[in-house]
Write an enzyme that holds these catalytic residues in place. Structure first.
Site, PDB file in Angstrom:
ATOM      1  N   ASP A 118       0.841  -1.132  -0.074  1.00  0.00           N
ATOM      2  CA  ASP A 118       0.112  -0.235  -0.076  1.00  0.00           C
ATOM      3  C   ASP A 118       0.996   1.179   0.185  1.00  0.00           C
ATOM      4  O   ASP A 118       1.949   1.249   0.250  1.00  0.00           O
ATOM      5  CB  ASP A 118      -0.775  -0.090   1.264  1.00  0.00           C
ATOM      6  CG  ASP A 118      -1.703   1.072   1.250  1.00  0.00           C
ATOM      7  OD1 ASP A 118      -2.253   1.533   0.453  1.00  0.00           O
ATOM      8  OD2 ASP A 118      -1.660   1.746   2.361  1.00  0.00           O
ATOM      9  N   ASP A 123      -7.137  -1.629   3.499  1.00  0.00           N
ATOM     10  CA  ASP A 123      -6.286  -2.650   2.938  1.00  0.00           C
ATOM     11  C   ASP A 123      -6.856  -4.011   3.642  1.00  0.00           C
ATOM     12  O   ASP A 123      -6.246  -5.040   3.022  1.00  0.00           O
ATOM     13  CB  ASP A 123      -4.921  -2.498   3.605  1.00  0.00           C
ATOM     14  CG  ASP A 123      -4.357  -1.104   2.999  1.00  0.00           C
ATOM     15  OD1 ASP A 123      -4.569  -0.897   1.957  1.00  0.00           O
ATOM     16  OD2 ASP A 123      -3.644  -0.438   3.723  1.00  0.00           O
TER      17      ASP A 123
END
Length: 635
Positions: free
Chosen positions: A265, A498
């Site tokens: 990420d 996420d």
């Protein structure tokens, strides 16, 4: 072993039977030592954590203060969130908290492996288990004992050692059936040997008896070495825990070693996540006055109203953008905005009703507000033309496309927030190691727009970038990459956005200090250090461990064959068979304990590390010898 010892005594070899039991017990004492050594780190944490805390006593609205240090000694399990405790120099912080008064230097080396002491002052967070080196602090409790960092380390590490990997479960099941087969074969050798090979039952001066040979087979083929082969898993889990890397089971080591791709990420993972608001720009729906914004459009002006609304909506948030908005609003003279009907949409934004602002087209209703990604805000406008106008206004922004952007829509007025985020230091070295040493395919998955994503990717040396992804897009990408490559995929992230991708990945890794509760719950690996440098270490340790376990299994089987075959053929006495068998078990233990050593990426690295260690050892010996010689020279 007991059966073999009694049989030896029955056949007149009492000395051999006693020697057999003595060697067996000595070997198992050594095995217990190696096993306890693998559990040392966790036991040390459990023994050193404080059982009591100094709870400050306050009455009414009175707040805790150094001038009034009335405290009571209470068990750490009884501490409540919001209470205040006193931590003196040399003491450990019992639970997670933040400094309420005072300042000090603390060390968290035993928790995360971070050797450098850190300064902590008012407002700074402190993990449970941190040791106060100097000064005195009043700490406000932010987590109960059950949720504190120290308890979580101990709990997850112990659970990780109990959660057996696939190979260990297979060995346990195999060992159960294998033992029965060994006993059956030993009986067959003892009973059928005289008929098939003309061996005597009890033996004589010329030939060993079939019963003796059968006992030798039973001792030699005992699965002790196979049973301790997975010891490397427990050793590695303890070693990783000492570095602040928590695994939710030994199976995670197998999964990590098999992965061929890794996805990161962006915000808060590859970057610092400490966004700074650089500009607030009205871009759509605001009243124009001479190509500018009409002051009567918003109260007191468009930028202040937008910031006030955004700050009201982001209160209590853990998202980096929300924290940046709140920080930017501190100390500013802003209108008071109250929020109701609040709703969070992961990966998109936040929706709320503003009880302090009337709707432009209906004064009987309160204004609706939404804050989130540009894509999400533009999608709220049903007119295709208006949606495209917003996107075009973003592209034509006076501040350019390089910043991280978020859009706010209030009563059909859109304001663009520009944030600056910096890559973490040392990330390029991490990416280089993962690409060149670990041979992993590396990619970045982010919900940010292309320009911002490409800027960070270039700074951290990542070539494969996937941008403008919603949570479901990240999830689908993780699944697709896992299918394409054939191997597993590691996902490294931190936020609630996420969580789906972390759960779907072969291994999910989160930075625990900034991770959401959802991300922590679904992750397989928790990094207590807020540092990506430990990711390559974790992967290298996993590969080292699985390699050691395979070596241990091969070593165990080799020792069994080389001890069992000569024993059945009558070449080995029973005591030597026991020595070979237990020696093989100890060799497997010693091989497993190598999981405590720093991991390497190849055999060449292993050899270089060994040569370097030998050089240092020889150099130290030579230096000590020269010092001794110098001290004996007469004046």
């Amino acid at each position: 072993m007991a059966l073999a010892a009694f049989a030896s005594i029955f056949m007149g070899n009492s000395l051999e039977g006693g020697l057999l039991l003595a060697m067996f017990n000595l070997a198992h004492i050594a095995e217990e030592y190696f096993t306890s050594k693998s559990m040392y780190d966790v036991r040390e944490l459990k023994e050193n954590h404080p059982e009591f805390a100094l709870l400050l006593e306050t009455s009414g609205d009175e707040s805790a203060h150094f001038s009034n240090l009335n405290y009571a000694k209470v068990p750490v399990h009884d501490l409540e969130v919001g209470s205040h405790i006193l931590v003196r120099a040399g003491e450990a912080v019992p639970v997670d908290g933040e400094v309420y008064q005072g300042s000090s230097t603390i060390t968290i080396e035993h928790l995360t492996g971070e050797t450098k002491p850190v300064e902590r002052t008012v407002g700074d967070a402190i993990p449970g288990g941190a040791r106060n080196l100097e000064g005195m602090m009043i700490v406000k409790v932010t987590k109960s004992w059950e949720d504190s960092t120290l308890n979580r380390i101990v709990q997850l590490t112990e659970e990780g050692q109990l959660n057996k990997p696939k190979l260990q479960r297979w060995l346990d099941e195999f060992g159960e059936h294998y033992s029965k087969v060994v006993v059956a074969l030993s009986l067959a050798v003892a009973l059928l040997g005289p008929f098939l090979f003309n061996w005597p039952f009890f033996g004589n001066s010329v030939c060993r008896g079939s019963i003796y040979r059968g006992l030798g087979l039973m001792v030699a083929a005992s699965p002790c070495a196979l049973a301790v082969a997975p010891l490397a898993y427990a050793t590695a889990i303890s070693s990783l825990a000492s570095k602040g890397i928590l695994l939710k089971g030994g199976h995670v080591l197998d999964a990590l070693s098999s992965c061929q791709s890794i996805a990161f990420d962006k915000t808060g993972t590859l970057t610092t996540g400490k966004l700074m608001c650089k500009a607030i720009e009205p871009i759509h729906g605001h009243l124009d006055a001479s190509n500018g914004v009409d002051p009567s459009c918003c109260t007191p002006n468009c930028e202040s109203e937008a910031l006030a609304v955004a700050a009201a909506m982001e209160k209590g948030t853990t998202h980096p953008i929300g924290r940046a908005v709140l920080k930017h609003s501190v100390g500013r003279d802003l209108p008071v905005v109250a929020v109701e009907s609040f709703e969070s949409l992961p990966g998109r934004g936040v929706v709320a009703t503003l009880s302090g602002i009337k709707a432009r087209d209906n004064e009987n209703e309160f204004a609706k507000a939404s804050i989130g990604s540009v894509e999400y805000i533009s999608s709220l406008y049903r007119s295709y033309g208006e949606s495209e106008q917003i996107k075009e206004a973003v592209k034509c922004s006076a501040f350019g496309p390089e910043f991280v952007q978020a859009a706010l829509s209030v009563d059909k007025k859109v304001t663009l927030f520009h944030f600056e985020d910096e890559p973490r230091t040392g990330v390029c070295e991490v990416i280089y190691t993962l690409r060149e040493k670990a041979k992993l395919r590396i990619m970045m998955l982010t919900g940010d727009h292309e320009s911002s994503a490409q800027r960070v990717a270039k700074a951290v040396c990542i070539e494969e970038v996937h941008f403008s992804l919603k949570p479901e897009d990240k999830l689908n990408k993780v699944k697709a990459v896992s299918r394409e490559g054939g191997g597993g995929l590691i996902m490294v992230g931190d936020g609630i956005n996420d969580a789906p991708a972390l759960a779907a990945a072969t291994v999910g890794i989160v930075l625990a200090q900034r991770a959401s509760a959802t991300a922590v719950a679904v992750a397989d690996v928790l990094l207590l250090q807020d540092n990506l440098c430990v990711v390559p270490f974790c992967i290298a340790k996993a590969r080292q461990t699985t390699s050691l376990v395979k070596q241990s299994v091969a070593l165990a089987l080799t020792c069994i064959v080389f001890a069992a075959l000569p024993s059945v053929l009558g070449f080995l006495p029973l005591w030597l068979t026991v020595l070979l068998h237990e020696g093989g078990t100890l060799l497997v233990c010693l091989n497993s304990i190598r999981a405590l050593n720093p991991p390497t990426w190849s055999w060449a690295d292993d050899i270089r590390q060994l040569v370097h260690s030998l050089k240092n050892h020889v150099s130290a010996k030579l230096n000590s010898s020269s010092d001794c010689s110098a001290s004996t020279v007469p004046l």
